[in-house]
Design a protein around this motif. Structure first.
Motif, PDB file in Angstrom:
ATOM      1  N   HIS A 112      -6.509   0.869   0.540  1.00 59.03           N
ATOM      2  CA  HIS A 112      -5.488   1.726   1.138  1.00 59.03           C
ATOM      3  C   HIS A 112      -4.927   2.720   0.137  1.00 59.03           C
ATOM      4  O   HIS A 112      -4.568   3.837   0.488  1.00 59.03           O
ATOM      5  CB  HIS A 112      -4.366   0.880   1.731  1.00 59.03           C
ATOM      6  N   LEU A 113      -4.860   2.302  -1.118  1.00 59.31           N
ATOM      7  CA  LEU A 113      -4.405   3.219  -2.156  1.00 59.31           C
ATOM      8  C   LEU A 113      -5.377   4.385  -2.282  1.00 59.31           C
ATOM      9  O   LEU A 113      -4.978   5.546  -2.337  1.00 59.31           O
ATOM     10  CB  LEU A 113      -4.293   2.471  -3.495  1.00 59.31           C
TER      11      LEU A 113
ATOM     12  N   ASN B 290      -4.926   6.626   0.789  1.00 63.42           N
ATOM     13  CA  ASN B 290      -3.625   7.226   1.068  1.00 63.42           C
ATOM     14  C   ASN B 290      -2.928   7.862  -0.116  1.00 63.42           C
ATOM     15  O   ASN B 290      -1.971   8.603   0.061  1.00 63.42           O
ATOM     16  CB  ASN B 290      -2.693   6.193   1.710  1.00 63.42           C
ATOM     17  N   LEU B 291      -3.415   7.600  -1.327  1.00 63.33           N
ATOM     18  CA  LEU B 291      -2.847   8.281  -2.486  1.00 63.33           C
ATOM     19  C   LEU B 291      -2.931   9.808  -2.315  1.00 63.33           C
ATOM     20  O   LEU B 291      -1.951  10.515  -2.561  1.00 63.33           O
ATOM     21  CB  LEU B 291      -3.563   7.832  -3.771  1.00 63.33           C
TER      22      LEU B 291
ATOM     23  N   VAL C  22       2.530   6.476   5.323  1.00 69.24           N
ATOM     24  CA  VAL C  22       1.463   5.630   4.766  1.00 69.24           C
ATOM     25  C   VAL C  22       1.571   4.214   5.331  1.00 69.24           C
ATOM     26  O   VAL C  22       0.572   3.590   5.692  1.00 69.24           O
ATOM     27  CB  VAL C  22       1.533   5.610   3.222  1.00 69.24           C
TER      28      VAL C  22
ATOM     29  N   SER D  98       0.893   3.784  -3.049  1.00 57.97           N
ATOM     30  CA  SER D  98       0.346   5.112  -2.761  1.00 57.97           C
ATOM     31  C   SER D  98       1.374   6.187  -3.041  1.00 57.97           C
ATOM     32  O   SER D  98       1.066   7.233  -3.614  1.00 57.97           O
ATOM     33  CB  SER D  98      -0.113   5.205  -1.305  1.00 57.97           C
TER      34      SER D  98
ATOM     35  N   CYS E 229      -1.360   2.189   7.345  1.00 52.96           N
ATOM     36  CA  CYS E 229      -1.903   0.919   6.858  1.00 52.96           C
ATOM     37  C   CYS E 229      -1.666  -0.224   7.846  1.00 52.96           C
ATOM     38  O   CYS E 229      -2.383  -1.216   7.841  1.00 52.96           O
ATOM     39  CB  CYS E 229      -1.290   0.565   5.506  1.00 52.96           C
TER      40      CYS E 229
ATOM     41  N   ALA F 230       1.852   8.513  -6.455  1.00 51.49           N
ATOM     42  CA  ALA F 230       1.679   9.932  -6.103  1.00 51.49           C
ATOM     43  C   ALA F 230       2.741  10.792  -6.782  1.00 51.49           C
ATOM     44  O   ALA F 230       2.504  11.970  -7.041  1.00 51.49           O
ATOM     45  CB  ALA F 230       1.745  10.109  -4.586  1.00 51.49           C
TER      46      ALA F 230
ATOM     47  N   SER G 127       0.833  -1.203   0.000  1.00 51.27           N
ATOM     48  CA  SER G 127       0.000   0.000   0.000  1.00 51.27           C
ATOM     49  C   SER G 127       0.864   1.248   0.000  1.00 51.27           C
ATOM     50  O   SER G 127       0.594   2.210  -0.731  1.00 51.27           O
ATOM     51  CB  SER G 127      -0.915   0.015   1.224  1.00 51.27           C
TER      52      SER G 127
END
Lengths: 230, 514
Positions: free
Chosen positions: B141-142, B145-146, B195, B66, B199, B70, B62
């Motif tokens: 989670h992506l 948290n992205l 992140v 992420s 997670c 990003a 994740s």
């Protein structure tokens, strides 16, 4: 008399010593290169920074251990002399009562102090609506009302233009007559304008105050270097 | 005479006491967990090890995805100007106040069995994708948290002085080698760690999209041990494992000073010398559109399905909303009060106490509290107060950070003036700190309330039958496959969360003088 007795200030690599007195009711200018410790010296006298050694004596009493609010000292800082969220009258009123629960009589005193610096009727305004000169005057009104005998000016007017700054210095000399003033300045002509004595800070030493005329007529090597005179 | 800078009358005493109280409370919870775990002889089972491995694996994947994805998005946002850019950057802050269970529902609407994607795939006669298991957990989670990754990295890009960009352009040097790679090298480790930590303790995503022997996290295993197996010693053992994991990585983050925060939403005007040429411009637009679609589509689905589901709202919705709001308000009040007291005192002890909850997790501390209450009363009776208290604690690091930096700024700017005027104690609080702290206080309270209103972990651990909050109601409806009703509740939950945040944030802004 205000005496700095074998005062030593240390902060990391920075060192400054001072060992001298100025008479009550005099105005003393402090000059020197930036980073030399002019503001730091005022911080120590005001109680915002503790010296490593030495004493600060006012009228035979050591004031060096007192918190800032208990010292016989008022400071005008370079900026942030007024709380922006309080009105001008509230800012000035803090001089009388820190909790601002002012009596009618005290409110009258605040109005009078504002009138004295030419800000009659400005009490209800917020500092954000004042010009630079007006804000300086409001801060001066508070210092007047604080009635403390020692006044420290840490270049409070440096953001003003030359004419306005001259005007404020004139006002300071007039209204604070009889108080003991130490003022930091970058401009030798400011010093000449209102000070009787001059302290030069150089190479970690705040020199013994010299009468202003003598200081400029026969400058020490350090002052001559600072002023650019060979 | 004391040497060095003076404290100038800061209000220290309550903060110190509370710092000790927080440490004491967390310590007691951990002690309860450890004591219980010690009473259970035997080693970790294969399932436990698998949960540990899955926890680390999903968090690592994740974080990598992420942050990795990003980078191009943040770069595109940093160097392109287009209509809606400001709105998009503001929206990137939304996941902080979006209840996780709502996000999951939106993702299911797009990527789920009968979601948009699978319908498209079916039209094209392509094989279906599944949102459950490792891929689903990482996808969830992506999504959450992205935006954080983008904001953290965008901050780095915006911090490159425009003069240096100009210099690099003039020198015709490689902007990547001269500016961007060095910046990323300093920003990426912190972003990855942030992140990863989030997670590590994210419960709701694993609960709803994971599960089963192959996709169970430690936190999920703790919950199952408490609520399904009634094996408290087992839960304690797992909690201890989770604690060790969280503490170890938090310590790394704490020592490296990794970014804990929400990144910058600052739309700073600077020159942005974008590379000319059609290919980079096309690539940038593509990245921005992909990211916007990925982040916005689930939200659009939540609203669209939610409006349809309003007709199916269960009868208990009013009471559930009231309970949720009450818990959120209590959590926000507690969190802000704790953070304010700690921030007023300042210093390393306050900072440590304010960040300590990060090292633990709601489920771990919740297990401890459950164990402590177990001997005294039926823990489900205390579901709502415990939820409020633990939510306050979990939100504390975020709330503390915002308030603390504002207090430090006030003290730096006005501490000397206040000291010279003898402005101490209550007068200092009333006349200096609180008036100048309105905006950060409002924002922090809104954030704490919104984070709490979306909580599903603690309430699920403690809940009995009759203490339903909105997220719990949603989860139960989803479990019963009443997706329409769940979508309706989701919409209500989002509205409540947004309203709470907006009211507090707004309250802080009104009449706040510069």
């Amino acid at each position: 008399m205000l005496t700095l007795e074998k005062l030593r200030i240390e902060q990391g690599d920075f060192r400054l010593t001072a060992d001298w007195s100025v008479p009550e009711g005099s105005i003393t200018a402090i000059v020197g290169p930036s980073g030399g410790g002019k503001s730091t010296l005022l911080s120590v006298i005001g109680g915002y920074f503790a010296a490593t050694a030495g004493r600060i004596i006012w009228q035979a009493a050591d004031i060096g251990a007192l918190p800032p609010g208990r010292r016989p000292v008022s400071t005008l800082f370079q900026d942030n002399n007024l709380f922006p969220h309080l009105t001008v009258a509230q800012n000035v009123g803090l001089a009388l009562r820190p909790d601002l629960r002012l009596t009618e009589e005290e409110k009258t005193q605040v109005e009078a102090a504002l009138a004295e610096v030419g800000l009659a009727g400005f009490g209800a305004r917020k500092p954000g609506t004042l010009s630079g000169g007006q804000a300086s005057r409001a801060a001066l009104a508070r210092v007047l009302l604080q009635s403390r005998p020692i006044i420290l000016l840490d270049e409070p007017f440096s953001a003003l233009g030359p004419a306005l700054r001259r005007e404020m210095l004139g006002l300071v000399a007039e209204k604070l007559w009889g108080r003991t003033v130490l003022m930091v300045t970058h401009d030798p002509s400011d010093a000449r304008e209102i000070a009787q004595r001059l302290v030069m800070i150089d190479s970690g030493v705040a020199s013994v105050p010299v009468p202003i005329v003598e200081a400029f007529d026969q400058p020490s090597p350090a002052l001559a270097g600072y002023l650019g005179q060979k | 005479m004391a040497r060095g800078a003076q404290s100038l009358g800061r209000i220290r005493a309550p903060g110190l006491a509370l710092a000790l109280a927080i440490a004491g409370f967390l310590g007691a919870a951990v002690w309860a967990v450890a004591a219980k775990a010690a009473g259970r002889p035997g080693h970790l089972s294969a399932a436990d090890w698998s949960a540990l491995r899955f926890t680390i694996l999903q968090a690592a994947l994740s974080a990598a995805l992420s942050v990795g994805l990003a980078i191009p998005v943040a770069r595109a946002l940093a160097r392109r100007r287009f209509a809606g850019r400001g709105v998009l950057i503001t929206l990137l802050g939304a996941p902080f106040i979006l209840p996780v269970i709502v996000a999951v529902l939106g993702l299911i609407a797009v990527f789920g069995r009968s979601g948009l994607l699978n319908e498209l795939l079916a039209l094209a006669h392509l094989p279906q994708v599944s949102i459950y298991g490792l891929a689903g957990v990482v996808l969830g989670h992506l999504f959450l948290n992205l935006p954080l990754g983008i904001r953290l990295i965008l901050q780095g890009w915006q911090a490159i002085p425009s003069e240096r960009v100009r210099l690099a352009v003039e020198l015709e040097g490689s902007r990547w080698r001269l500016l961007e790679w060095p910046m990323l090298q300093s920003v990426l480790p912190g972003a990855l760690l942030a992140v990863f930590l989030i997670c590590l303790t994210s419960f709701t995503v694993a609960l709803t999209l994971g599960g089963g022997p192959k996709a169970t996290t430690l936190e999920l295993a703790i919950y199952q041990a408490v609520r399904f197996d009634f094996d408290l010693a087992k839960a304690a053992q797992l909690a201890l494992l989770q604690l060790a994991l969280g503490a170890a990585f938090s310590a790394v983050a704490y020592r490296s000073g990794a970014a804990l925060g929400m990144g910058s939403g600052l739309d700073r005007r600077g020159i942005s010398v974008a590379p000319t040429g059609r290919l980079p411009a096309l690539a940038d637009s593509l990245w921005i559109m992909l990211a916007a679609a990925f982040l916005l589509l689930p939200l659009v689905m939540v609203v669209a399905d939610g409006i349809g589901g309003l007709a199916d709202l269960p009868s208990g919705i009013g009471m559930a909303a009231l309970r949720s709001v009450a818990v959120a308000l209590a959590a926000a009040a507690l969190s802000v009060a704790l953070a304010l007291a700690l921030a007023l005192g300042g210093g390393p002890l306050a900072t440590l106490a304010g960040s300590l909850p990060l090292a633990t997790s709601a489920l771990v501390v919740g297990t401890g509290v459950f164990l402590m209450l177990h001997g005294l009363t039926n823990p489900t009776r205390a579901a709502l107060p415990v939820t409020a208290a633990l939510n306050a604690l979990v939100g504390l690091p975020f709330v503390f950070r915002g308030i603390s930096s504002a207090v430090e700024e006030i003290e730096a700017n006005y501490g000397r003036l206040a000291a010279s005027l003898g402005l101490f104690g209550r007068a200092r609080l009333r006349l200096l700190i609180l008036p100048r702290l309105r905006r950060p206080l409002g924002f922090a309270a809104g954030l704490a309330a919104a984070m709490s209103v979306g909580d599903l972990g603690v309430i699920l651990l403690f809940s009995g039958g009759d203490q339903e909050t909105l997220p719990l109601m949603m989860y139960r409806l989803m479990g019963a496959y009443r997706m329409d009703a769940a979508a309706g509740v989701a919409l209500v939950l989002v509205m409540v969360s947004l309203a709470l945040f907006w009211l507090f944030d707004r309250g802080g802004r009104t009449n706040a003088d510069a």
